[in-house]
Design an enzyme around this catalytic site. Structure first.
Site, short mmCIF file in Angstrom:
data_model
loop_
_atom_site.label_atom_id
_atom_site.label_comp_id
_atom_site.label_asym_id
_atom_site.label_seq_id
_atom_site.Cartn_x
_atom_site.Cartn_y
_atom_site.Cartn_z
N GLY A 23 0.76 -1.13 0.01
CA GLY A 23 0.01 -0.01 0.08
C GLY A 23 0.66 1.12 0.03
CD GLU A 24 2.24 2.59 4.54
OE1 GLU A 24 2.57 3.77 5.37
OE2 GLU A 24 2.25 1.53 4.85
#
Length: 734
Positions: free
Chosen positions: A700-701
């Site tokens: 996600g990051e």
């Protein structure tokens, strides 16, 4: 929340396939219900009154004009608001307190700690009346001296005290001495500005009290954490609080902590005895929800003539609030990315009378990789060496700062594949040497990196006689396809079609899920889901052999079989957390677990105006096993878009005299739009990490890391100009 019917068929093993999101139809047709869309009889609306001073005390209110607005029910201030308990100290086993946005006990104190702090709440019959009246409340203050200018406070920075999750200072060898005698070196200063959250759905809360029972509709990244926090602040048992959050319209960290809007909506509902809804304006988000800290960073690199690093020094100063905030771990990537015999990492903090900062996608690693990766490019330039060659020459076999083993790392493969796919060999190395008509063309690269975490998660799985499967977990759906991914995992684990699996999520009445942060939700739930499916298969085998599932269950006098992982009791929860922390510490001592990748960027720069256009992008990532090819590519692409905004346009402007945010709107805080973004090519290696459930690492990051550096490096290649201060606006190139 129960996942909607499946939009497509997906026979056979489905982990890794590009399955459509199970909630896609609900969202695109408007059926999905967000926090501000739940109807209640007698619903009232609340609006905030913000402080106009950065530090001081409220000495009085003039509410006569505001109270006269038709429809106003009450105006709450510290003089008449119900009491609320202050947040207790955060601990590793108390998630509800870890998500404390600030330590301010809103409307239970006359103290003001930043410009924008809520000092009153207006409750009215309509949203329009509440907001009109809030603008008419007059507040008198006794101001105190405030410290609000980060740029001038660097000399007052205090070294960060380390903890198990983040070092304040880390050393290997004598980096300063090695740097002084290095044959080739660069010593650079970088700055990054404060940044604000701009989710599509601004923060909103609907709160309903029924005696001492509380129901809250909230877009949150941590249903269980929010529930525990509200129970503690309002003095009721956790069992008396229900948090409903089936959909979150974007978050990126800002909806992890509990902010003033949530607490004051619940407080207003208690004070009025009516359901109350608060929808923050975009300006209200800027004034009450923390963002990314500004940073000042020094990266000093020493190398031999062949490019091998002899010294790596990375120091950083970041800001935080006096009443909360987090260290933005900007030096973290430098402890993992490059082999150097001498390393010094040091992080210091400046306390300011500003809204405390908080998590923002890849906290620390997004601004930290900008400085480190831009410095590596400058070193390559000074050595006359290709930037990829320099990086690969310093690729470590073990974690550079402490010698721990990497659980998984395929950065060489990512760069090799990316260079070939992007056409890196076509790049001429001299700055300004490539053109396309009147445009200067530049190509840049940077390394992406993000660590991996896991949380505890409770899951139940029910297998019915008709072959259908129900998975229940109080996880959060922020738009990344969380329920879809877990349905894929369950389908393969139990050998059933994807269409046979339903996932219930988004409600605190479900088994306690993990927070959606640190790129950890998918792997955290997957670990428990796989264990529950294994228990379920063993239970079915124990019921007997021979015949279909329906026949086996019929002989046992049952219509379903169910298995659970995790306990919902207080003692069971504490035991689970203790077991998790012990495992985390064991793993932390043994391994470094992280995803990595290579960002390739092409820009075009107008030599007359300094206009920058990102014209091509390729991201190649080693993020372990990918569950859903479509949603994974979307997540990585979204991170890159966010990084483009960080590099070229985003900047929160704070008045250095008053501490007031001067551009609290999307009209003046510039995020990328469609015209700013080129086609983004995404590739992932899809190689499992053998130490993680299903080989997952989290993605996600990582997409935002390295992006700003790749753009800065491409801009230098196009123009010959190095920009060390984000954002890279055209005035810095002219």
């Amino acid at each position: 929340m129960e996942s909607p019917p499946r939009p497509q068929s997906a026979a056979g093993p489905v982990v890794g396939k590009p399955i459509d999101r199970v909630d896609g139809q609900a969202k695109t047709s408007g059926q999905a219900r967000f926090a501000a869309e739940y109807p209640y009889p007698g619903l009232a609306y609340a609006a905030l009154v913000h402080s106009t001073v950065a530090r001081g005390r409220v000495t009085g209110f003039d509410v006569a004009e505001a109270a006269a607005v038709p429809g106003v029910l009450t105006i709450l201030t510290h003089e008449n608001a119900p009491s609320m308990k202050p947040p207790p100290r955060a601990t590793l086993t108390n998630g509800g307190m870890i998500v404390t946005g600030t330590t301010v006990n809103y409307l239970n104190t006359d103290e003001v700690h930043w410009n924008g702090q809520p000092v009153a709440v207006v409750v009215a019959e309509t949203l329009e009346a509440a907001r009109e009246a809030a603008g008419l409340v007059r507040v008198a203050y006794r101001e105190s001296q405030a410290t609000v200018d980060f740029a001038t406070e660097e000399e007052h920075a205090v070294p960060l005290k380390g903890n198990p999750l983040q070092r304040g200072t880390a050393r290997k060898g004598d980096a300063e001495a090695a740097f002084r005698v290095a044959p080739v070196s660069v010593d650079l200063r970088f700055t990054t500005p404060p940044l604000n959250h701009n989710a599509i759905e601004p923060h909103a809360t609907t709160a309903v009290w029924d005696g001492d029972r509380l129901t809250v509709h909230e877009g949150t990244q941590g249903i269980a954490w929010l529930r525990a926090h509200l129970a503690a602040r309002f003095g009721v048992p956790e069992a008396s609080v229900r948090v409903i959050s089936p959909f979150v319209g974007g978050a990126f960290g800002g909806k992890g902590p509990v902010w003033a809007g949530t607490l004051l909506t619940v407080l207003a509902a208690r004070a009025t005895g009516r359901p109350v809804r608060m929808m923050l304006t975009r300006e209200g988000v800027y004034r009450t929800v923390g963002g990314r800290s500004p940073s000042i960073q020094r990266v000093a690199l020493g190398a031999a003539a062949d490019g091998r690093l002899t010294a790596l020094i990375h120091t950083g100063v970041t800001g935080t609030g006096r009443v909360g905030g987090l260290p933005e771990a900007v030096t973290s990537p430098s402890g993992h990315l490059y082999a150097a015999p001498n390393i010094l990492l040091r992080h210091s903090l400046v306390e300011l009378d500003l809204l405390p900062n908080t998590f923002m996608r890849a906290p620390g690693e997004a601004p930290g990789t900008f400085a480190l990766e831009a410095a590596m490019d400058e070193l390559a330039d000074k050595l006359g060496m290709d930037p990829i060659t320099l990086r690969m020459r310093n690729e470590p076999e073990t974690n550079p700062i402490d010698g721990k083993r990497f659980s998984h790392r395929l950065l060489r493969e990512a760069y090799a594949y990316g260079a070939q796919r992007f056409g890196w060999a076509d790049r001429t190395p001299e700055p300004g040497s490539m053109r396309d008509g009147r445009w200067l063309v530049g190509m840049g690269v940077a390394t992406a990196h993000h660590g991996t975490m896991r949380f505890t998660a409770n899951v139940t799985v029910r297998l019915s006689a008709d072959g259908s499967v129900l998975v229940r977990c109080g996880l959060q759906e922020m738009g990344m396809g969380a329920a879809t991914a877990q349905a894929q995992i369950a389908a393969d684990a139990l050998g059933v079609p994807f269409e046979a699996v339903r996932v219930e999520y988004g409600d605190s009445t479900l088994p306690t899920g993990p927070g959606a942060g640190a790129s950890a939700q998918t792997v955290s739930v997957a670990a428990s889901l796989l264990a529950a499916c294994d228990k379920l298969r063993r239970k079915v085998r124990a019921l007997g052999e021979g015949g279909s599932l329906a026949e086996i269950l019929a002989r046992a006098g049952r219509d379903h079989v169910e298995a659970a992982v995790g306990s919902q009791t207080r003692l069971g929860t504490l035991a689970g957390q203790a077991k998790f922390i012990a495992k985390f510490l064991r793993d932390h001592r043994r391994w470094v677990k992280a995803g990595c990748g290579a960002q390739f960027c092409e820009v075009r720069v107008d030599p007359d105006t300094g206009e920058i256009r990102v014209s091509r992008w390729l991201g190649v990532f080693d993020v372990g096993k990918v569950i859903n090819a479509k949603t994974a590519a979307s997540q990585l692409r979204g991170g890159i878009v966010m990084g483009i905004g960080m590099a070229l346009s985003e900047e929160t402007l704070v008045d250095p005299r008053t501490g007031r945010i001067m551009n609290p709107s999307l009209a003046e805080y510039h995020v990328p739009v469609h015209a700013d973004i080129p086609p983004i090519d995404i590739h992932y290696l899809d190689e499992p990490d053998p130490t993680m459930p299903l080989g997952l690492l989290g993605l996600g990051e990582i997409g935002v890391t390295g992006v700003a550096a790749a753009i800065a490096n491409a801009v230098h290649h196009a123009t010959g100009k190095r920009v060390h201060d984000l954002p890279i606006t055209l005035d810095k190139l002219l």
